[in-house]
Design a protein around this motif. Structure first.
Motif, PDB file in Angstrom:
ATOM      1  N   MET A 145       0.678  -1.221   0.444  1.00  0.00           N
ATOM      2  CA  MET A 145       0.211  -0.024  -0.153  1.00  0.00           C
ATOM      3  C   MET A 145       0.916   1.244   0.362  1.00  0.00           C
ATOM      4  O   MET A 145       0.532   1.993  -0.877  1.00  0.00           O
ATOM      5  N   ILE A 146       2.305   1.574   0.543  1.00  0.00           N
ATOM      6  CA  ILE A 146       3.175   2.134   0.219  1.00  0.00           C
ATOM      7  C   ILE A 146       4.153   1.668  -0.347  1.00  0.00           C
ATOM      8  O   ILE A 146       4.806   1.248   0.191  1.00  0.00           O
ATOM      9  N   ASP A 147       5.309   3.020  -0.751  1.00  0.00           N
ATOM     10  CA  ASP A 147       6.572   2.501  -1.277  1.00  0.00           C
ATOM     11  C   ASP A 147       7.508   3.599  -0.522  1.00  0.00           C
ATOM     12  O   ASP A 147       6.901   4.775  -0.135  1.00  0.00           O
ATOM     13  N   ARG A 148       8.769   3.145   0.006  1.00  0.00           N
ATOM     14  CA  ARG A 148       9.212   4.416   0.514  1.00  0.00           C
ATOM     15  C   ARG A 148      10.429   4.769  -0.408  1.00  0.00           C
ATOM     16  O   ARG A 148      11.667   3.927  -1.234  1.00  0.00           O
ATOM     17  N   LYS A 149      10.845   6.009  -0.164  1.00  0.00           N
ATOM     18  CA  LYS A 149      12.134   6.007  -1.084  1.00  0.00           C
ATOM     19  C   LYS A 149      12.743   7.441  -1.264  1.00  0.00           C
ATOM     20  O   LYS A 149      12.554   7.793   0.660  1.00  0.00           O
ATOM     21  N   ALA A 150      14.080   7.419  -1.222  1.00  0.00           N
ATOM     22  CA  ALA A 150      15.008   8.568  -1.061  1.00  0.00           C
ATOM     23  C   ALA A 150      14.405   9.711  -1.145  1.00  0.00           C
ATOM     24  O   ALA A 150      14.033  10.098  -2.188  1.00  0.00           O
ATOM     25  N   ASN A 151      14.381  10.807   0.096  1.00  0.00           N
ATOM     26  CA  ASN A 151      14.277  11.889  -0.206  1.00  0.00           C
ATOM     27  C   ASN A 151      15.342  12.093  -2.029  1.00  0.00           C
ATOM     28  O   ASN A 151      16.616  12.682  -1.561  1.00  0.00           O
ATOM     29  N   ALA A 152      14.588  12.807  -2.697  1.00  0.00           N
ATOM     30  CA  ALA A 152      15.346  13.653  -3.635  1.00  0.00           C
ATOM     31  C   ALA A 152      16.002  14.849  -3.444  1.00  0.00           C
ATOM     32  O   ALA A 152      17.296  15.083  -4.179  1.00  0.00           O
ATOM     33  N   ARG A 153      15.539  15.580  -2.811  1.00  0.00           N
ATOM     34  CA  ARG A 153      16.431  16.750  -2.056  1.00  0.00           C
ATOM     35  C   ARG A 153      17.391  16.719  -1.441  1.00  0.00           C
ATOM     36  O   ARG A 153      18.328  17.703  -1.584  1.00  0.00           O
TER      37      ARG A 153
END
Length: 192
Positions: A82-90
């Motif tokens: 139901m969710i994905d974790r992603k590295a913050n692009a900033r």
């Protein structure tokens, strides 16, 4: 409870009892969908939060929960797809949370929507929401928490600062904002 019985208590207390009853009915709907209340509320938060506020720490603060508890909630939601974790692009270090199509599907059938339709059918829905929001802000402030208001109500929000898809601006984060962003809730919101 008969209506005549409810006249014996204050309107505020009666409202709190009704809110709690609605909450219980909502939690029963969450369980029927295969989620515990914390998981369902996390999905609801992520759908309403702006891109700066979709982090595990912001979610923990919003829910008034510990980071450890929220971590377990997020692990369960990730396992359910139901969710994905992603590295913050900033910054590349922090984690950003995103809803998957499965998470969005839950929100499309969310029991919250049924309750909202019933409330909207009444003539005082807007003033009810305003009164509840004011009560919530007071309650949170008395306990030293954050209110997480909508971006466009923040003192850092700048309307129509440029042309294009992101015409607005957050002066605190020095970031462009879209029309959709301005209605999202934000961890950094500060009353104007």
């Amino acid at each position: 409870m008969k209506k005549s019985d409810s006249l014996l208590i204050s309107s505020g207390l009666r409202a709190v009892h009704l809110i709690e009853r609605l909450g219980r009915l909502l939690r029963a709907g969450d369980h029927a969908a295969g989620l515990n209340p914390a998981q369902a509320e996390a999905l609801r938060y992520l759908a309403r939060a702006n891109r700066f506020s979709r982090t595990p720490a912001a979610l923990a603060e919003y829910l008034g929960s510990t980071r450890g508890t929220v971590s377990q909630t997020l692990l369960a939601l990730e396992a359910k797809g139901m969710i994905d974790r992603k590295a913050n692009a900033r910054d590349g270090r922090s984690i950003m949370l995103e809803l998957t199509p499965s998470g969005m599907e839950f929100l499309g059938d969310d029991p919250v929507r049924m309750i909202a339709r019933a409330i909207d059918a009444g003539s005082a829905a807007s003033s009810l929401a305003d009164d509840l929001e004011a009560g919530l802000r007071t309650f949170i402030a008395e306990r030293g928490g954050r209110a997480f208001g909508a971006c466009h109500t923040c003192r850092h929000f700048r309307l129509n600062q440029r042309s294009g898809n992101h015409p607005h601006h957050c002066a605190l984060l020095d970031e462009p904002l879209s029309d959709a962003d301005k209605s999202m809730i934000c961890l950094e919101q500060a009353d104007a």
